[in-house]
Enzyme design. Structure first.
Site, PDB file in Angstrom:
ATOM      1  N   ASP A 115      72.345  25.649 -27.805  1.00 24.28           N
ATOM      2  CA  ASP A 115      71.270  24.776 -28.289  1.00 24.28           C
ATOM      3  C   ASP A 115      70.918  25.066 -29.748  1.00 24.28           C
ATOM      4  O   ASP A 115      69.789  24.836 -30.184  1.00 24.28           O
ATOM      5  CB  ASP A 115      70.004  24.956 -27.446  1.00 24.28           C
ATOM      6  CG  ASP A 115      70.128  24.335 -26.060  1.00 24.28           C
ATOM      7  OD1 ASP A 115      71.158  23.711 -25.767  1.00 24.28           O
ATOM      8  OD2 ASP A 115      69.173  24.496 -25.269  1.00 24.28           O
ATOM      9  N   HIS A 161      67.770  30.469 -21.761  1.00 26.36           N
ATOM     10  CA  HIS A 161      67.029  29.374 -21.115  1.00 26.36           C
ATOM     11  C   HIS A 161      67.645  28.998 -19.771  1.00 26.36           C
ATOM     12  O   HIS A 161      68.859  28.973 -19.605  1.00 26.36           O
ATOM     13  CB  HIS A 161      66.975  28.144 -22.030  1.00 26.36           C
ATOM     14  CG  HIS A 161      66.011  28.318 -23.166  1.00 26.36           C
ATOM     15  ND1 HIS A 161      66.089  27.599 -24.342  1.00 26.36           N
ATOM     16  CD2 HIS A 161      64.924  29.140 -23.293  1.00 26.36           C
ATOM     17  CE1 HIS A 161      65.089  27.961 -25.146  1.00 26.36           C
ATOM     18  NE2 HIS A 161      64.377  28.898 -24.534  1.00 26.36           N
ATOM     19  N   ASP A 165      68.108  26.289 -18.210  1.00 21.42           N
ATOM     20  CA  ASP A 165      69.089  25.196 -18.113  1.00 21.42           C
ATOM     21  C   ASP A 165      70.478  25.611 -18.611  1.00 21.42           C
ATOM     22  O   ASP A 165      71.409  24.811 -18.598  1.00 21.42           O
ATOM     23  CB  ASP A 165      68.590  23.934 -18.846  1.00 21.42           C
ATOM     24  CG  ASP A 165      68.396  24.142 -20.334  1.00 21.42           C
ATOM     25  OD1 ASP A 165      67.793  25.148 -20.738  1.00 21.42           O
ATOM     26  OD2 ASP A 165      68.856  23.277 -21.112  1.00 21.42           O
ATOM     27  N   HIS A 166      70.616  26.895 -19.009  1.00 17.96           N
ATOM     28  CA  HIS A 166      71.921  27.417 -19.435  1.00 17.96           C
ATOM     29  C   HIS A 166      72.398  28.593 -18.574  1.00 17.96           C
ATOM     30  O   HIS A 166      73.583  28.920 -18.597  1.00 17.96           O
ATOM     31  CB  HIS A 166      71.874  27.828 -20.907  1.00 17.96           C
ATOM     32  CG  HIS A 166      71.582  26.667 -21.805  1.00 17.96           C
ATOM     33  ND1 HIS A 166      72.531  26.052 -22.591  1.00 17.96           N
ATOM     34  CD2 HIS A 166      70.435  25.955 -21.983  1.00 17.96           C
ATOM     35  CE1 HIS A 166      71.982  25.017 -23.223  1.00 17.96           C
ATOM     36  NE2 HIS A 166      70.708  24.950 -22.878  1.00 17.96           N
ATOM     37  N   HIS A 200      66.771  29.010 -32.380  1.00 16.19           N
ATOM     38  CA  HIS A 200      66.294  28.354 -31.153  1.00 16.19           C
ATOM     39  C   HIS A 200      65.678  29.413 -30.233  1.00 16.19           C
ATOM     40  O   HIS A 200      64.564  29.242 -29.730  1.00 16.19           O
ATOM     41  CB  HIS A 200      67.466  27.647 -30.482  1.00 16.19           C
ATOM     42  CG  HIS A 200      67.155  26.999 -29.169  1.00 16.19           C
ATOM     43  ND1 HIS A 200      66.298  25.933 -29.050  1.00 16.19           N
ATOM     44  CD2 HIS A 200      67.597  27.264 -27.911  1.00 16.19           C
ATOM     45  CE1 HIS A 200      66.229  25.569 -27.771  1.00 16.19           C
ATOM     46  NE2 HIS A 200      66.992  26.364 -27.063  1.00 16.19           N
ATOM     47  N   HIS A 208      72.473  31.540 -24.372  1.00 16.03           N
ATOM     48  CA  HIS A 208      71.081  31.990 -24.522  1.00 16.03           C
ATOM     49  C   HIS A 208      70.374  31.926 -23.178  1.00 16.03           C
ATOM     50  O   HIS A 208      70.914  31.385 -22.218  1.00 16.03           O
ATOM     51  CB  HIS A 208      70.339  31.199 -25.609  1.00 16.03           C
ATOM     52  CG  HIS A 208      70.101  29.750 -25.319  1.00 16.03           C
ATOM     53  ND1 HIS A 208      71.117  28.827 -25.179  1.00 16.03           N
ATOM     54  CD2 HIS A 208      68.945  29.038 -25.143  1.00 16.03           C
ATOM     55  CE1 HIS A 208      70.605  27.631 -24.943  1.00 16.03           C
ATOM     56  NE2 HIS A 208      69.285  27.728 -24.915  1.00 16.03           N
ATOM     57  N   HIS A 267      73.878  19.961 -24.965  1.00 17.38           N
ATOM     58  CA  HIS A 267      73.184  18.756 -24.491  1.00 17.38           C
ATOM     59  C   HIS A 267      73.788  17.490 -25.093  1.00 17.38           C
ATOM     60  O   HIS A 267      74.309  17.518 -26.215  1.00 17.38           O
ATOM     61  CB  HIS A 267      71.696  18.790 -24.879  1.00 17.38           C
ATOM     62  CG  HIS A 267      70.899  19.830 -24.163  1.00 17.38           C
ATOM     63  ND1 HIS A 267      70.198  19.563 -23.012  1.00 17.38           N
ATOM     64  CD2 HIS A 267      70.697  21.144 -24.444  1.00 17.38           C
ATOM     65  CE1 HIS A 267      69.576  20.673 -22.604  1.00 17.38           C
ATOM     66  NE2 HIS A 267      69.866  21.647 -23.465  1.00 17.38           N
TER      67      HIS A 267
END
Ligand code: FE
Ligand code: ZN
Length: 256
Positions: A130, A57, A59-60, A113, A55, A168
């Site tokens: 996530d 975001h 942090d990915h 999400h 996805h 995570h």
């Protein structure tokens, strides 16, 4: 190394960038940062051959461009322009092979999400980003309880032994919440002890399995009487369907 193995590269506070490796080749799932991946590849003398994104975001996907600067590899990801570097945009039911690893992945669309979140399933492994966490699920940033419920239900149909690699290290906090929801579930105490021992040694609690998730993850258990009762107590009214139970416990977890 002659068999496919999966290693975690840690990023930020608690992200895992999963590295699939076989022989001298590596593929990465959700590289939020490039530098720890580049360090790992260098140290292990691996050649990057593919990037997978679940996805959009940061942090990915934040490491995509840094990695592509070093190695121009295909990037498999969702149909979402918010990840401009994706070269193979994927939809529900798509399949693609990573020939170097002798593996074929199937794609699931799992909104909730985010609206375009996908999961990769192949070789007995699920990369769930996530959406499905060990003993939990992601926050509903762009989706509804209905969407998250249906996405989780889709993943719950995978074989029990499927190894679940999520984005995570949230397992212990998730188990603590799950025990507030379903105190009498014996799986939770057992899992908490095992996960606690791993964290004490600074080891990942992942992968989990679909069997473990079905037995303990409250977000997959919204049809269970104990979960319905706890959710109804939290909501202050009787909840009758699994979707409203999921909505209530997701809200409860946000405030836990
Ligand atoms: Fe994340
Ligand atoms: Zn996310």
């Amino acid at each position: 190394m002659n068999e496919l193995r999966v290693f975690p590269v840690c990023a930020f506070q608690d992200n895992y960038i999963w590295v699939l490796r076989l022989g001298g080749n590596a593929a990465v799932v959700d590289p939020g940062e490039a530098s720890p991946v580049l360090d790992y590849l260098r140290a292990e003398k691996l050649q990057l051959t593919a990037i997978l994104n679940t996805h959009h975001h940061a942090d990915h996907v934040g490491g995509n461009t840094g990695l592509l600067r070093h190695c121009p590899v295909p990037v498999y990801g969702p149909c979402d322009e918010r990840i401009p570097s994706v070269s193979r945009r994927l939809r529900e039911g798509d399949r693609f092979s990573l020939a170097e690893f002798g593996i074929e992945f199937s794609v699931f669309e799992i909104p909730g999400h985010t609206r375009s979140h996908i999961a990769f399933y192949g070789g007995g492994m699920l990369f769930s980003g996530d959406t499905l966490f060990a003993c939990g699920c992601g926050r509903l940033f762009e989706g509804t309880p209905r969407q998250m419920h249906d996405s989780l239900a889709k993943l719950a149909l995978l074989p029990d032994a499927t190894r679940v690699y999520c984005g995570h290290e949230y397992t212990l906090a998730n188990i603590r919440f799950a025990r507030a929801v379903e105190a009498a579930n014996p799986q939770l105490a057992e899992w908490e002890q095992a996960a606690g021992a791993l964290r004490a040694r600074n080891e990942p609690t992942l992968p989990s399995t679909i069997a473990a998730e079905k037995a303990a993850n409250p977000f997959l258990r919204c049809d269970q009487p104990a979960v319905i009762a706890a959710a109804s107590h939290y909501a202050g009214r009787p909840l009758k369907d699994p979707v409203s139970v999921l909505g209530a416990i997701r809200d409860w977890k946000n405030n836990f």
